[in-house]
Design an enzyme around this catalytic site. Structure first.
Site, PDB file in Angstrom:
ATOM      1  N   TYR A  15      48.172  69.270  58.115  1.00 33.55           N
ATOM      2  CA  TYR A  15      48.699  70.108  58.506  1.00 33.55           C
ATOM      3  C   TYR A  15      46.885  70.816  59.872  1.00 33.55           C
ATOM      4  O   TYR A  15      45.216  70.722  58.728  1.00 33.55           O
ATOM      5  CB  TYR A  15      48.125  71.329  57.405  1.00 33.55           C
ATOM      6  CG  TYR A  15      48.889  71.788  56.206  1.00 33.55           C
ATOM      7  CD1 TYR A  15      50.382  71.007  56.043  1.00 33.55           C
ATOM      8  CD2 TYR A  15      49.058  72.433  55.142  1.00 33.55           C
ATOM      9  CE1 TYR A  15      51.142  71.241  55.906  1.00 33.55           C
ATOM     10  CE2 TYR A  15      50.044  72.794  53.760  1.00 33.55           C
ATOM     11  CZ  TYR A  15      50.899  72.002  54.485  1.00 33.55           C
ATOM     12  OH  TYR A  15      52.315  72.022  53.922  1.00 33.55           O
ATOM     13  N   HIS A  49      53.339  64.668  49.133  1.00 37.89           N
ATOM     14  CA  HIS A  49      54.157  65.026  50.016  1.00 37.89           C
ATOM     15  C   HIS A  49      55.154  65.059  50.654  1.00 37.89           C
ATOM     16  O   HIS A  49      55.510  64.677  51.731  1.00 37.89           O
ATOM     17  CB  HIS A  49      52.594  65.311  50.953  1.00 37.89           C
ATOM     18  CG  HIS A  49      52.906  66.574  52.106  1.00 37.89           C
ATOM     19  ND1 HIS A  49      51.842  66.708  53.403  1.00 37.89           N
ATOM     20  CD2 HIS A  49      53.811  67.735  52.357  1.00 37.89           C
ATOM     21  CE1 HIS A  49      52.411  67.918  53.766  1.00 37.89           C
ATOM     22  NE2 HIS A  49      53.639  68.603  53.447  1.00 37.89           N
ATOM     23  N   TRP A 107      49.457  76.122  55.567  1.00 37.94           N
ATOM     24  CA  TRP A 107      50.121  75.363  56.157  1.00 37.94           C
ATOM     25  C   TRP A 107      49.931  76.510  57.513  1.00 37.94           C
ATOM     26  O   TRP A 107      49.450  75.997  58.786  1.00 37.94           O
ATOM     27  CB  TRP A 107      51.400  75.484  55.734  1.00 37.94           C
ATOM     28  CG  TRP A 107      51.781  74.359  57.614  1.00 37.94           C
ATOM     29  CD1 TRP A 107      51.750  73.510  58.160  1.00 37.94           C
ATOM     30  CD2 TRP A 107      54.131  74.275  57.667  1.00 37.94           C
ATOM     31  NE1 TRP A 107      52.582  72.985  58.642  1.00 37.94           N
ATOM     32  CE2 TRP A 107      53.909  73.473  58.290  1.00 37.94           C
ATOM     33  CE3 TRP A 107      55.122  74.314  56.116  1.00 37.94           C
ATOM     34  CZ2 TRP A 107      55.543  72.674  58.480  1.00 37.94           C
ATOM     35  CZ3 TRP A 107      56.360  74.686  57.291  1.00 37.94           C
ATOM     36  CH2 TRP A 107      56.467  73.499  57.936  1.00 37.94           C
ATOM     37  N   ASP A 119      46.784  76.777  48.533  1.00 40.26           N
ATOM     38  CA  ASP A 119      47.733  75.274  48.602  1.00 40.26           C
ATOM     39  C   ASP A 119      48.126  74.403  50.603  1.00 40.26           C
ATOM     40  O   ASP A 119      47.972  75.258  51.198  1.00 40.26           O
ATOM     41  CB  ASP A 119      48.807  75.078  48.193  1.00 40.26           C
ATOM     42  CG  ASP A 119      49.663  74.019  49.193  1.00 40.26           C
ATOM     43  OD1 ASP A 119      50.016  73.389  47.782  1.00 40.26           O
ATOM     44  OD2 ASP A 119      50.239  73.569  49.645  1.00 40.26           O
ATOM     45  N   SER A 158      55.444  67.456  45.684  1.00 38.20           N
ATOM     46  CA  SER A 158      56.059  68.526  46.403  1.00 38.20           C
ATOM     47  C   SER A 158      57.985  67.840  46.734  1.00 38.20           C
ATOM     48  O   SER A 158      57.530  66.691  47.677  1.00 38.20           O
ATOM     49  CB  SER A 158      54.882  68.512  47.806  1.00 38.20           C
ATOM     50  OG  SER A 158      55.644  69.602  48.419  1.00 38.20           O
TER      51      SER A 158
END
Length: 327
Positions: A56, A122, A21, A51, A153
């Site tokens: 992002y 997500h 991220w 990940d 997630s």
């Protein structure tokens, strides 16, 4: 670097992964050269799990990963990405087969892959977990060969419990750290069902590095400034949802528990690894030194029973009233 089995899969991944991220966006400015150096350092030190997500940096993180992997030889690491947050508005009915396939196609291009290792929904709205057609769409992508596997997630323990009722779900990513201890029982349940558990926000957005003070300032494009109250996304993603001043006081109490041969960040990562249901932890890194230090947490000895007891008591007394029942 120690390895842990990825759920029911025969393959294993490094217990310290790389959370990408920060090299994409929302953590202040990170130069592309620093981002690539951080990822190279993690891989050089044994990391085999990366990940990321399509949002992002609007794909920047995925593209940086692709560039770095092209520069390296040897076995390719396991790369997980996420899909769904490109929806605007981000609502449950947007999780259609057409939209999800479009998001996956974009990630395939960004990552320059023929098949994605793992795609995670997500942090979708809770309603999505009660829509079997969403998971049917993911099953069809696995069957078509577009993705190897999929997971979710989640923001809340309850969402994780609902998600693992679907047989196609192979992994759950969840926030778990010294300041967010409630998921411990869920992680054990996931382990018992053969579901991989990916732990994000392990350092509570940097609080558990022990480097922040009341005078610390954050850039305008850093979520630690603009999302403290959930203005942009779930506030639990920022400082694990703990009020900043409360967390700083708790960090001061943790300092005396950190052994001399470790940093507080490494100590916090090792606390997470004490849970044998955790598959991999994905701290972020903005530079090579941070990535190397994160990787070295795998070599720390187990925390003592007394340290674990103190951290549990600290959580129950100081932190739990702010977070335990929210997530």
């Amino acid at each position: 670097m120690k390895q842990r089995k990825f759920g029911h899969a025969e393959s294993s991944v490094s217990e310290i992964g790389f959370g990408a991220w920060a090299i994409g966006g929302s953590w202040g400015d990170v130069a592309e050269s620093d981002a690539k150096a951080a990822l190279h350092a993690a891989l050089d030190n044994g990391t085999t799990f990366i990940d990321t997500a399509d949002v992002y940096g609007d794909g920047r993180s995925e593209r940086i990963i692709a560039d770095v992997l092209k520069e390296r030889s040897g076995p390719r690491p396991f790369v997980a990405t996420k899909a769904g947050r490109r929806l605007d508005p981000h609502v449950a009915h947007g999780y259609t087969a057409a939209n999800l396939n479009a998001f996956v196609d974009r990630s395939l291009k960004n990552l320059d892959m023929e098949r994605l290792d793992l795609v995670q929904l997500h942090c979708p709205p809770t309603e999505v977990y009660y829509r079997p057609e969403v998971f049917d769409a993911m099953d069809r992508m696995v069957a078509s060969g577009k993705i190897s596997s999929y997971g979710v997630s989640v923001e809340k323990v309850e969402e994780g419990l609902k998600a693992i009722e679907y047989p196609g779900v192979k992994s759950v990513q969840i926030i778990y750290n010294i300041f967010r201890q409630r998921p411990a029982r869920f992680i054990q349940e996931a382990r018992d069902r053969g579901i991989a558990v990916i732990v994000r926000v392990p350092l509570a957005s940097g609080l558990l590095t022990g480097k922040m003070t009341r005078e610390t300032t954050f850039a305008a494009n850093d979520h630690r400034l603009f999302n403290r109250n959930g203005e942009a996304f779930d506030k639990g993603e920022t400082f694990a949802g703990v009020p900043y001043d409360v967390a700083l006081e708790a960090v001061d109490e943790i300092r005396s528990l950190v052994p001399q041969n470790a940093t507080m960040a490494q100590f916090a990562l090792r606390w997470i690894l004490m849970n044998d249901g955790v598959t991999t932890v994905i701290p972020g890194a903005k530079n090579a030194a941070q990535a190397k230090a994160n990787s070295e947490a795998s070599e720390l000895p187990p925390l003592t029973d007394s340290a674990m007891a103190v951290l549990r008591a600290l959580y129950l007394e100081k932190i739990a009233p702010f977070v335990h029942q929210q997530w």
